[in-house]
Design an enzyme around this catalytic site. Structure first.
Site, mmCIF file in Angstrom:
data_model
loop_
_atom_site.group_PDB
_atom_site.id
_atom_site.type_symbol
_atom_site.label_atom_id
_atom_site.label_comp_id
_atom_site.label_asym_id
_atom_site.label_seq_id
_atom_site.Cartn_x
_atom_site.Cartn_y
_atom_site.Cartn_z
ATOM 1 N N CYS A 48 21.090 30.971 51.767
ATOM 2 C CA CYS A 48 19.947 30.736 50.883
ATOM 3 C C CYS A 48 20.362 30.751 49.415
ATOM 4 O O CYS A 48 19.834 29.988 48.606
ATOM 5 C CB CYS A 48 18.856 31.767 51.141
ATOM 6 S SG CYS A 48 18.032 31.567 52.727
ATOM 7 N N CYS A 55 20.321 35.608 51.438
ATOM 8 C CA CYS A 55 21.598 35.579 52.148
ATOM 9 C C CYS A 55 22.511 34.539 51.501
ATOM 10 O O CYS A 55 22.119 33.816 50.589
ATOM 11 C CB CYS A 55 21.377 35.266 53.626
ATOM 12 S SG CYS A 55 20.826 33.572 53.932
ATOM 13 N N GLU A 96 13.186 31.417 52.104
ATOM 14 C CA GLU A 96 13.481 30.613 50.924
ATOM 15 C C GLU A 96 13.428 29.126 51.221
ATOM 16 O O GLU A 96 12.971 28.330 50.389
ATOM 17 C CB GLU A 96 14.872 30.983 50.374
ATOM 18 C CG GLU A 96 14.954 32.385 49.815
ATOM 19 C CD GLU A 96 15.370 33.435 50.826
ATOM 20 O OE1 GLU A 96 15.913 34.471 50.409
ATOM 21 O OE2 GLU A 96 15.161 33.219 52.041
ATOM 22 N N HIS A 107 14.759 30.169 56.982
ATOM 23 C CA HIS A 107 14.542 31.400 56.248
ATOM 24 C C HIS A 107 13.389 31.211 55.260
ATOM 25 O O HIS A 107 13.001 30.077 54.938
ATOM 26 C CB HIS A 107 15.806 31.797 55.486
ATOM 27 C CG HIS A 107 16.887 32.342 56.365
ATOM 28 N ND1 HIS A 107 17.938 33.093 55.881
ATOM 29 C CD2 HIS A 107 17.086 32.255 57.700
ATOM 30 C CE1 HIS A 107 18.738 33.445 56.871
ATOM 31 N NE2 HIS A 107 18.240 32.932 57.998
#
Length: 234
Positions: A94, A91, A57, A55
């Site tokens: 993350c 999310c 992040e 992701h």
């Protein structure tokens, strides 16, 4: 009227998200800002890497760690004094990662009602939990057979007990955090309590939503049986 500092950085994140959309990724972009400069940025690379953990992040966390290594800086101090700007609410995965590395401030655009870890689904950002991490980048170690989460709300702190996680001989690694976990029995808690993440939401949220809508109107080439989304309402 000039844009606020938050809007300036969010616009740069939106540019990263737009580029991710062009490559077929979920359009999310983020930037870590430390002492007024960009020290790490990222956008989703899940489809291109075939790795569900990549992701935006996690990509940005990798860049910040490299920045710290190159400049001889303490990673925890840098993360704790940085602001993460991200187009969409992090999310759950993350959000947990951000707490592990010590992030304290997050500014995001739109909420993530399906997977959000900063209030939409779980309030990971407000939970202070004991973790079994002995220093960033070091192996996870078993300390006890119990795990506790402490959540503070209007009524005060509430402690919740969780049974140990039996992993057998599984190995779990995260290149994004530089952590490798090898367990033969269970994960317990250890010294050190993660800090609360202070979140600000709604910065250029409509722009973030617009990019996400464009993605979900398209087809996912990696899906085994892509569904026809042409009739969805815009």
């Amino acid at each position: 009227m000039a844009d606020s500092t938050d809007e300036v950085w969010m616009k740069r994140c939106l540019e990263l998200a737009a580029k991710a959309l062009e490559t077929g990724e979920v359009p999310v972009g983020c930037i870590f800002v430390y002492e007024g400069i960009n020290i790490g940025q990222g956008s989703n690379e899940v489809n291109i890497t075939k790795n569900a953990t990549r992701h935006a992040e996690f990509i940005a966390i990798d860049e910040v760690r490299r920045y710290c290594q190159e400049h001889g800086l303490n990673e925890h101090e840098v993360f704790s004094n940085s602001i993460l700007y991200v187009t969409t609410e992090p999310c759950i995965m993350c959000s947990a990662a951000l707490k592990i590395v010590g992030v304290k401030n997050v500014v995001f655009g739109c909420p993530n009602p399906r997977f959000g870890g900063c209030g939409s689904v779980l309030d990971m950002h407000q939970r202070e939990f004991q973790r079994n991490l002995h220093g960033l980048g070091e192996p996870w170690k078993e300390v006890t057979n119990e795990m506790f989460f402490t959540q503070t709300d209007a009524t005060g702190p509430t402690e919740k007990h969780f049974e140990p996680l039996n992993l057998g001989t599984n190995e779990i690694s995260s290149s994004g955090l530089g952590i490798e976990m090898k367990q033969s029995s269970s994960i317990g808690c250890a010294s050190g309590v993660s800090s609360v993440i202070f979140c600000k939401s709604g910065v250029l949220a409509n722009d973030s939503v617009s990019l996400l809508k464009q993605f979900y109107q398209g087809e996912n080439p990696n899906a085994p049986n892509p569904k026809d989304k042409s009739k969805r309402k815009k």
